[in-house]
Enzyme design. Structure first.
Site, PDB file in Angstrom:
ATOM      1  N   HIS A  84       0.831  -1.215   0.000  1.00 49.70           N
ATOM      2  CA  HIS A  84       0.000   0.000   0.000  1.00 49.70           C
ATOM      3  C   HIS A  84       0.859   1.255   0.000  1.00 49.70           C
ATOM      4  CE1 HIS A  84      -2.107  -2.853   2.973  1.00 49.70           C
ATOM      5  NE2 HIS A  84      -2.757  -2.988   1.831  1.00 49.70           N
ATOM      6  N   HIS A  86       1.111   4.531   1.976  1.00 52.39           N
ATOM      7  CA  HIS A  86       0.651   5.062   3.262  1.00 52.39           C
ATOM      8  C   HIS A  86       0.810   6.581   3.287  1.00 52.39           C
ATOM      9  CE1 HIS A  86       0.053   1.336   5.911  1.00 52.39           C
ATOM     10  NE2 HIS A  86       0.234   0.883   4.686  1.00 52.39           N
ATOM     11  N   HIS A 102      -3.315   4.001   5.527  1.00 51.40           N
ATOM     12  CA  HIS A 102      -3.370   3.978   4.060  1.00 51.40           C
ATOM     13  C   HIS A 102      -3.673   5.386   3.543  1.00 51.40           C
ATOM     14  CE1 HIS A 102      -4.542  -0.589   3.878  1.00 51.40           C
ATOM     15  NE2 HIS A 102      -3.496  -0.339   4.649  1.00 51.40           N
ATOM     16  N   HIS A 110     -11.443   0.858   2.404  1.00 46.58           N
ATOM     17  CA  HIS A 110     -10.367   0.021   1.881  1.00 46.58           C
ATOM     18  C   HIS A 110     -10.909  -0.930   0.815  1.00 46.58           C
ATOM     19  CE1 HIS A 110      -6.654  -2.227   1.834  1.00 46.58           C
ATOM     20  NE2 HIS A 110      -7.326  -3.354   2.023  1.00 46.58           N
ATOM     21  N   HIS A 119      -9.066   2.982  -1.124  1.00 51.61           N
ATOM     22  CA  HIS A 119      -8.125   4.038  -0.748  1.00 51.61           C
ATOM     23  C   HIS A 119      -7.230   4.292  -1.955  1.00 51.61           C
ATOM     24  CE1 HIS A 119      -8.458   2.254   3.568  1.00 51.61           C
ATOM     25  NE2 HIS A 119      -9.329   3.245   3.414  1.00 51.61           N
ATOM     26  N   ASP A 122      -4.374   1.824  -2.060  1.00 53.37           N
ATOM     27  CA  ASP A 122      -4.576   0.375  -2.116  1.00 53.37           C
ATOM     28  C   ASP A 122      -4.009  -0.233  -3.408  1.00 53.37           C
ATOM     29  OD1 ASP A 122      -5.808   0.538   0.319  1.00 53.37           O
ATOM     30  OD2 ASP A 122      -7.852   0.471  -0.481  1.00 53.37           O
ATOM     31  N   HIS A 159       3.679  -5.505   3.603  1.00 50.18           N
ATOM     32  CA  HIS A 159       3.187  -6.190   4.800  1.00 50.18           C
ATOM     33  C   HIS A 159       3.590  -7.664   4.840  1.00 50.18           C
ATOM     34  CE1 HIS A 159       0.544  -2.977   6.398  1.00 50.18           C
ATOM     35  NE2 HIS A 159       0.510  -2.595   5.135  1.00 50.18           N
ATOM     36  N   ARG A 176       4.263  -4.453   9.377  1.00 47.03           N
ATOM     37  CA  ARG A 176       4.901  -3.726   8.276  1.00 47.03           C
ATOM     38  C   ARG A 176       6.352  -4.186   8.183  1.00 47.03           C
ATOM     39  NH1 ARG A 176       2.120   2.273   9.201  1.00 47.03           N
ATOM     40  NH2 ARG A 176      -0.006   1.419   9.396  1.00 47.03           N
TER      41      ARG A 176
END
Ligand code: CU
Ligand code: ZN
Length: 186
Positions: A84, A86, A102, A110, A119, A122, A159, A176
């Site tokens: 993603h 962020h 995000h 999401h 988002h 995403d 992730h 993360r």
């Protein structure tokens, strides 16, 4: 006397119009210069967060209809990993938490990268092979390199787990493991 006042008023208005016109032309020239310098490429170098091993490069290139995303990572556990953009371009925290949530400038839920409701950050999942390497390429129709919702100066987080593309607001992708800041590239 009245005629002289009218004449002065006329001269004043004419003078202001001329200077407004000159200013407008200057602004137009400036904006056309800015357009020539518009951002075409951005890059994000991924480094591992504490205790992890993922590293690699993600590039963002302006193409017809969107932004082409190309990601090459290594040092991953085989399988799918959430990826993603962020909100904050800050990878200083050992666990990547300084990158915030995000990137979501449109206040959406999401979702998956091809969903209308998502988002802006995403990007779904990236899948690593048995040797821990992953390659991903797609054209993203939501993200932008310019304007109020530009991704420049944000971060990309990798992730540990797969993004389920539905759990709010994180996709339940777990810790993360990698982080990088998105910057302007040549
Ligand atoms: Cu994330
Ligand atoms: Zn999201």
């Amino acid at each position: 006397m009245k005629k002289i006042q009218l004449l002065f008023a006329f001269i004043l208005v004419a003078g202001l119009s001329a200077s407004t016109y000159a200013q407008t032309m200057t602004n137009m020239n400036m904006s056309s210069t800015a357009k020539d310098n518009s951002i075409q490429h951005a890059v994000c170098v991924i480094n591992p967060t504490q205790g992890n091993t993922v590293s690699g490069l993600i590039s963002f290139t302006k193409v017809e209809g969107g932004i082409k995303v190309t990601a090459d990572l290594e040092g991953l556990a085989p399988g799918k990993h959430g990826i993603h953009i962020h909100e904050c371009g800050d990878c200083s925290a050992a666990d990547g938490s300084s990158a915030g949530g995000h990137f979501n400038p449109m206040a959406m839920n999401h979702g998956a990268p091809m969903d209308a409701m998502r988002h802006e950050g995403d990007m779904g999942n990236i899948e690593a092979n048995d040797s821990g390497k992953a390659h991903m390429e797609y054209v993203d129709h939501s993200i932008s390199l310019e304007g109020s919702s530009s991704i420049i100066g944000r971060s990309v987080i990798i992730h540990k787990n797969e993004d389920d593309l539905k759990t709010q607001p994180t996709g339940n992708a777990g810790p993360r493991i990698g982080c990088g800041v998105i910057g302007i590239a040549k």
